[in-house]
Design an enzyme around this catalytic site. Structure first.
Site, short mmCIF file in Angstrom:
data_model
loop_
_atom_site.label_atom_id
_atom_site.label_comp_id
_atom_site.label_asym_id
_atom_site.label_seq_id
_atom_site.Cartn_x
_atom_site.Cartn_y
_atom_site.Cartn_z
N SER A 144 -1.29 0.66 -0.12
CA SER A 144 -0.16 0.41 0.49
C SER A 144 0.17 1.59 1.66
CB SER A 144 1.12 -0.07 -0.15
OG SER A 144 2.17 -0.03 0.54
N TYR A 157 8.72 2.14 -6.31
CA TYR A 157 7.40 1.66 -5.72
C TYR A 157 6.46 2.63 -5.00
CZ TYR A 157 4.22 -1.60 -2.95
OH TYR A 157 3.34 -1.98 -2.19
#
Ligand code: NAD
Length: 267
Positions: A144, A157
């Site tokens: 990501s 996260y």
């Protein structure tokens, strides 16, 4: 002729978003079949309806060692071997910043997100390594923009996706020279990415956050939010033995240019 003629892959979290796009693309590139690990029967039905016998479906949770082992076995049973593992299943924390994390949920949220996003990849790697060693195959993990930069989620996260960088580096080091280990790091993408149960976000979808697409588009130089298909060429390149035989421990960024944040002035 495709780039992945007669290859066999296993994709986790394959029934939606980026995993589904990668599954479609691998088959379009000539893959002989794709094993898919999906979380529930509904996902399995959708995969069966679209792909028939070109996918070998395992229903299970990526946090389970047995589910990962079953998915590898089902793939090899159906298609005879395994060339590429795509670790992809993940959950997002829906911007649960430190301030928003109530006392009492921090540990549970951390464990749930790390279990899915990091342990899930480790278990998949552990289950697939034997079969991949036999074919001199490779692993590819979905990372990501949050593997490198702050602001794409909350601390849970972002920390989980940073941890996956370490996982890729260590596995690339340990598993060489037989197995290459790489990553693709998408930026904001239109998918139904959900949140953790521990934060009550299990039915919240990233793509339904009002204004999300515009916010992503305005945060990056390329000025648009990606569709899942926009990332799939990177997976194909990294999976291809002929096109990236010398590439391991690499992470291809597919994020519209987060590194040079912000839209350029129009001149
Ligand atoms: N959408 C984005 O903006 C974005 C940006 C960067 C990275 N990513 C990453 O992309 C990957 C794929 O996500 P997506 O955006 O395609 O969303 P998605 O929700 O469409 O895909 C995630 C998949 O993971 C599966 N999954 C979640 N928890 C699971 C579990 N415990 N066991 C088995 N399967 C489980 C879901 O069922 C789903 O199929 C994730 O790792 C995510 O972190 C997404």
């Amino acid at each position: 002729m495709g780039w992945l003629d007669n290859d066999v892959a296993l994709v986790t979290g394959a029934n939606s978003g980026i995993g589904l796009a990668v599954t479609r693309r691998f088959l379009a590139e000539g893959a002989a079949g794709v094993g898919v690990l999906v979380r529930n029967a509904q996902g399995a039905d959708a995969m069966r309806a679209e792909f028939g016998g070109r996918v070998a479906i395992t229903v299970g949770d990526v946090r389970s060692e047995d589910a990962n082992a079953e998915a590898v076995e089902a793939t090899v049973r159906a298609f005879g071997k395994l060339d590429t593992l795509v670790g992809n299943a993940g959950v997002w924390d829906h911007f649960a910043t430190l301030r928003k994390l109530d006392r009492g949920v921090v540990s549970a949220a951390f464990r749930e997100v790390f279990d899915v996003n990091v342990l899930g990849y480790l278990l998949a790697a552990h289950a697939a390594a034997g079969a991949l060693r036999e074919t001199r195959g490779s692993m590819i993990f979905t990372l990501s923009n949050s593997s490198f930069y702050a602001g794409g989620g909350g601390p849970v996260y972002v920390a989980s996706k940073h941890a996956c960088v370490g996982l890729i580096r260590q596995l690339a080091y340990e598993l060489a020279p037989e197995i290459r280990v790489n990553g693709v790091a998408p930026g904001g993408t239109v998918t139904p990415l959900k949140g953790p149960e521990s934060l009550g976000k299990q039915e919240s979808r990233l793509s339904e956050i009002p204004g999300f697409s515009d916010a992503v588009a305005n945060s990056v130089p390329l000025g648009f939010i990606a569709q899942p298909e926009d990332h799939t060429g990177h997976y194909v390149l990294l999976a291809s033995r002929t096109n990236s035989p010398a590439t391991t421990a690499a992470i291809l960024q597919s994020d519209g240019g987060w590194e040079v944040r912000g839209r350029p002035g129009r001149r």
